[in-house]
Design a protein around this motif. Sequence first.
Motif, PDB file in Angstrom:
ATOM      1  N   SER A  46       0.823  -1.202   0.000  1.00  0.00           N
ATOM      2  CA  SER A  46       0.000   0.000   0.000  1.00  0.00           C
ATOM      3  C   SER A  46       0.867   1.266   0.000  1.00  0.00           C
ATOM      4  O   SER A  46       0.659   2.182  -0.794  1.00  0.00           O
ATOM      5  CB  SER A  46      -0.910  -0.038   1.236  1.00  0.00           C
ATOM      6  N   ALA A  88     -10.359   7.061  -0.308  1.00  0.00           N
ATOM      7  CA  ALA A  88     -10.823   5.962   0.561  1.00  0.00           C
ATOM      8  C   ALA A  88     -10.483   4.622  -0.075  1.00  0.00           C
ATOM      9  O   ALA A  88     -10.009   3.709   0.589  1.00  0.00           O
ATOM     10  CB  ALA A  88     -12.323   6.080   0.804  1.00  0.00           C
ATOM     11  N   SER A  89     -10.723   4.510  -1.380  1.00  0.00           N
ATOM     12  CA  SER A  89     -10.376   3.277  -2.085  1.00  0.00           C
ATOM     13  C   SER A  89     -10.398   3.528  -3.583  1.00  0.00           C
ATOM     14  O   SER A  89     -10.961   4.517  -4.056  1.00  0.00           O
ATOM     15  CB  SER A  89     -11.345   2.147  -1.730  1.00  0.00           C
ATOM     16  N   SER A  90      -9.732   2.641  -4.287  1.00  0.00           N
ATOM     17  CA  SER A  90      -9.666   2.737  -5.740  1.00  0.00           C
ATOM     18  C   SER A  90      -9.867   1.339  -6.315  1.00  0.00           C
ATOM     19  O   SER A  90      -9.131   0.415  -5.953  1.00  0.00           O
ATOM     20  CB  SER A  90      -8.298   3.290  -6.163  1.00  0.00           C
ATOM     21  N   PRO A  94      -6.504  -1.922  -5.404  1.00  0.00           N
ATOM     22  CA  PRO A  94      -7.310  -2.201  -4.206  1.00  0.00           C
ATOM     23  C   PRO A  94      -6.562  -2.085  -2.883  1.00  0.00           C
ATOM     24  O   PRO A  94      -7.200  -1.868  -1.845  1.00  0.00           O
ATOM     25  CB  PRO A  94      -7.807  -3.635  -4.434  1.00  0.00           C
ATOM     26  N   GLN A  95      -5.236  -2.201  -2.900  1.00  0.00           N
ATOM     27  CA  GLN A  95      -4.538  -2.120  -1.608  1.00  0.00           C
ATOM     28  C   GLN A  95      -4.456  -0.691  -1.070  1.00  0.00           C
ATOM     29  O   GLN A  95      -4.114  -0.492   0.097  1.00  0.00           O
ATOM     30  CB  GLN A  95      -3.144  -2.777  -1.680  1.00  0.00           C
ATOM     31  N   LEU A  96      -4.739   0.313  -1.918  1.00  0.00           N
ATOM     32  CA  LEU A  96      -4.771   1.695  -1.415  1.00  0.00           C
ATOM     33  C   LEU A  96      -5.981   1.858  -0.513  1.00  0.00           C
ATOM     34  O   LEU A  96      -7.087   1.472  -0.869  1.00  0.00           O
ATOM     35  CB  LEU A  96      -4.866   2.697  -2.567  1.00  0.00           C
ATOM     36  N   ASP A  97      -5.770   2.448   0.646  1.00  0.00           N
ATOM     37  CA  ASP A  97      -6.822   2.478   1.665  1.00  0.00           C
ATOM     38  C   ASP A  97      -6.590   3.724   2.515  1.00  0.00           C
ATOM     39  O   ASP A  97      -5.563   3.819   3.190  1.00  0.00           O
ATOM     40  CB  ASP A  97      -6.693   1.186   2.491  1.00  0.00           C
ATOM     41  N   ASN A  98      -7.498   4.679   2.441  1.00  0.00           N
ATOM     42  CA  ASN A  98      -7.321   5.942   3.156  1.00  0.00           C
ATOM     43  C   ASN A  98      -5.974   6.595   2.840  1.00  0.00           C
ATOM     44  O   ASN A  98      -5.218   6.978   3.728  1.00  0.00           O
ATOM     45  CB  ASN A  98      -7.481   5.759   4.667  1.00  0.00           C
ATOM     46  N   HIS A 162     -19.906   8.263   0.768  1.00  0.00           N
ATOM     47  CA  HIS A 162     -18.619   7.560   0.727  1.00  0.00           C
ATOM     48  C   HIS A 162     -17.840   7.913  -0.535  1.00  0.00           C
ATOM     49  O   HIS A 162     -16.973   7.153  -0.964  1.00  0.00           O
ATOM     50  CB  HIS A 162     -18.838   6.043   0.762  1.00  0.00           C
TER      51      HIS A 162
ATOM     52  N   PRO B 282     -17.449  -2.048  -4.003  1.00  0.00           N
ATOM     53  CA  PRO B 282     -17.082  -1.081  -2.951  1.00  0.00           C
ATOM     54  C   PRO B 282     -18.287  -0.495  -2.212  1.00  0.00           C
ATOM     55  O   PRO B 282     -18.115   0.077  -1.133  1.00  0.00           O
ATOM     56  CB  PRO B 282     -16.348   0.036  -3.718  1.00  0.00           C
TER      57      PRO B 282
END
Lengths: 311, 311
Positions: A46, A88-90, A94-98, A162, B282
């Motif tokens: 991430s 928040a997510s992409s 997917p491992q990108l988080d906040n 969201h 999501p």
Amino acid sequence: MIEKGDVLAADIGGTNLRLARVQAGGHIVREVRVQTNFSQLTELSSEAAAQAIVDTISQAAQPLLDADIVGLGIGFPGFFMGDSGILASSPNIPQLDNFNLAELLSNQLHIPVSAQNDALCAAIGEHTFGAGKGHKNLLHITLGTGIGGGFILNHQPYTGEHGMAMEFGHLCVAHGQDARLCGCGNHGCVEAYASASAISARYAEISGEQLETKIIFERGIQGNHEANVIIKSAASYLGQAIAEAIKLLDIQTVCISGGLIGAWNILHPNIMVSLNNNLIPPQQNKVRILPSILKDNAGLLGAANLFNKPK
Amino acid sequence: MIEKGDVLAADIGGTNLRLARVQAGGHIVREVRVQTNFSQLTELSSEAAAQAIVDTISQAAQPLLDADIVGLGIGFPGFFMGDSGILASSPNIPQLDNFNLAELLSNQLHIPVSAQNDALCAAIGEHTFGAGKGHKNLLHITLGTGIGGGFILNHQPYTGEHGMAMEFGHLCVAHGQDARLCGCGNHGCVEAYASASAISARYAEISGEQLETKIIFERGIQGNHEANVIIKSAASYLGQAIAEAIKLLDIQTVCISGGLIGAWNILHPNIMVSLNNNLIPPQQNKVRILPSILKDNAGLLGAANLFNKPK
């Protein structure tokens, strides 16, 4: 509108990054394009993926940066938390988080940075500088590899709770076992019928020829039967999906961008018939559908304008 | 909230008018019900129909009226122009056209009058006093003879540009030749599958018995197979339609009212499965669906609260 000084704007896709210097009024004075390999970032951690994105944008921005630049606006394919600039997510990484894209980039470039969903940036751009200018409310639909949606409500971007509002491409327009499979995993999404890639796939199915969508649109305009069938069908499905949005939102103005608008003379009347057929009678004939004016620059100019929206 | 003095509230249907005196906090202190014959007004001229409606409400209000009443709020089945109290049109009484219901009644009763769409009033009521209290955003769905929708966005009623927002009952959940015919003239509307009248008709089709929906819900709770099949199917279609709304609005809270919520233990899990199956990944597992607290009083209490919304 951009009020003082020039801003930088970035429009980021999976394989391509555009970065431009933009003046007040939405005039692009200089632009760089760099290839990205963000689709390969899924193999990284991430933190490493986030740093790679920041570095890529930062390096692209350097040649355009000087003391007159008041900030950088970014349109990025992902879901942002309100106006925070935090991704928040992409779906693609997917491992990108906040991931605080705006703050990390601001620390690196020493200018203010704002970031927002790419489809919403396109809506902001078209509303500020393009076909939606002056309209209080605007639903903007981008027909590309997928179908994106962005909504301007009372002159302000609508993000949802969201950052996931206006997933227009995933409105369902066909049910049952024959409904086409969408990239999201569901069947029957309008994206599986009317996106550029869906049109290409559907044209190949009935003609046996695998062509770029641009060629299919040209053939449609020239009267080619199979191309016409597919474009009219895509228009009909789009009209259906727009009707669903109008039944809920009750707005008057919708703008469409993407290569398909090159075939507007076929597209527009067929969307309108389908739209009005699918609305309840009191809602019929109240909606106008406009072709994009900014075309490929909508997202970039919307990103440029991120600094001027009230926080 | 109602801030000072008592208000009168009217909830107006095609065959029944409820008029109540409501205190601050949403407490109903006295109520009258009168039968209406608004469905027969279609034979009258526009002016005569308007006057008949005004007279009916006015007569019902008289016994509850005194010097402490600060105003009257009305929920009416039709499309209003913003907060003006002007009925742009009503599907049931088509000759009414720009009928200033609020002004005419105010002149007759000598108190301020506000009027708004009945389904939106139900959303306002549930948001102010019921299950939606404290929630910034709320989609409220009323399952009755038809299916109504009302949306509270950022604590404010969302009307749309023509007072026609949240026509939730006409979201399309089935396509193709077998899709059920809806009262609006289209096929496949969720109203044709999950409204009380649709449930009654569908139950009769598979069981041969024409029953009140209340009895069908009771049979469902008791484990009757056909009743369960129909209630689960209605829940599944509702989940589909709610998913379409969430894809666009991206909100967290949905509230459902109507007799069907008596079968909540069957209804709720089946809505949730269908809802999440129909969202993009999501967006899944972010929405909660609440049963109405106010039940039949939601519209009435929402109408009572019309005075307290910023104009």
